[in-house]
Design a protein around this motif. Structure first.
Motif, PDB file in Angstrom:
ATOM      1  N   ILE A   1      -3.869   2.379  11.020  1.00  0.00           N
ATOM      2  CA  ILE A   1      -3.539   1.741   9.744  1.00  0.00           C
ATOM      3  C   ILE A   1      -3.938   0.269   9.824  1.00  0.00           C
ATOM      4  O   ILE A   1      -3.646  -0.400  10.801  1.00  0.00           O
TER       5      ILE A   1
ATOM      6  N   THR B   1      -4.957   1.779  -0.032  1.00  0.00           N
ATOM      7  CA  THR B   1      -4.401   0.627   0.662  1.00  0.00           C
ATOM      8  C   THR B   1      -4.175  -0.504  -0.332  1.00  0.00           C
ATOM      9  O   THR B   1      -4.876  -0.624  -1.347  1.00  0.00           O
TER      10      THR B   1
ATOM     11  N   SER C   1      -3.774  -1.777   6.849  1.00  0.00           N
ATOM     12  CA  SER C   1      -3.199  -2.499   5.724  1.00  0.00           C
ATOM     13  C   SER C   1      -2.007  -1.713   5.200  1.00  0.00           C
ATOM     14  O   SER C   1      -1.798  -0.559   5.583  1.00  0.00           O
TER      15      SER C   1
ATOM     16  N   VAL D   1       0.048   0.578   2.652  1.00  0.00           N
ATOM     17  CA  VAL D   1      -0.393   1.744   1.896  1.00  0.00           C
ATOM     18  C   VAL D   1       0.437   1.839   0.621  1.00  0.00           C
ATOM     19  O   VAL D   1       1.660   1.698   0.657  1.00  0.00           O
TER      20      VAL D   1
END
Length: 183
Positions: free
Chosen positions: A108, A178, A110, A112
């Motif tokens: 990941i 995102t 950023s 979500v």
């Protein structure tokens, strides 16, 4: 129990385990009531998800949430009633499931945005109810004894629902959106 209604709550009070009667807005009632709400959202995910392994995990989570509710509903007296316990192994179980799901997920990069599919959205709602339960339980712990494993379990559980939502995004071939802040 022959009847579901007892009429003992008609004056706005309810009993904790141990017999102490408190107003229905008591912070202990708020804490275990929010965990009950969480447990219901978990049930909705269970009913919507198709993976049998995940279904079993969700049933286990609901069972542990019932345990947490029981512990939060104690009045602190020396009750002779035997209650179930949360254990460190319950937290490890959730951590293992998080790790198992994470193995198949891209890193990941950023935040979500919740959404992409109805089931994913339900899972994010469940995560946020879990976070609210955590805040309420932590606040309760400032004035009443709370088993620290409850706080730890609920904290880990919100992480579980975040990772489950990401896994469902892959499983359902949905798009993970995102957050792109306007700066």
């Amino acid at each position: 129990m022959a009847r579901i209604y007892t009429k003992t709550g008609d004056t706005g009070k309810t009993a904790l385990i141990g017999g102490t009667r408190v107003p229905k807005y008591d912070e202990r009632i708020e804490a275990y009531g929010t965990v009950d709400e969480l447990k219901s959202w978990v049930g909705l995910i269970h009913d919507k998800i198709s993976d049998n392994r995940q279904k079993e995990i969700l049933i286990e989570i609901q069972d542990r949430l019932f345990t947490a509710e029981s512990l939060l509903a104690q009045d602190g007296s020396e009750s002779t009633r035997l209650l179930p316990e949360l254990k460190e192994a319950d937290i490890e179980y959730i951590e293992n499931e998080i790790d198992f799901m994470n193995e198949t997920l891209p890193p990941i990069k950023s935040f979500v945005l919740p959404g992409g599919h109805e089931l994913i959205s339900f899972t994010h709602i469940t995560r946020t109810v879990c976070r609210r339960a955590e805040r309420i339980i932590i606040k309760l712990s400032e004035t009443h004894p709370v088993n620290p494993l409850i706080i730890k379990y609920i904290n880990r559980l919100s992480d579980y629902f975040f990772v489950l939502a990401r896994k469902l995004t892959i499983d359902l071939d949905a798009e993970e959106t995102t957050w792109k802040p306007r700066i």
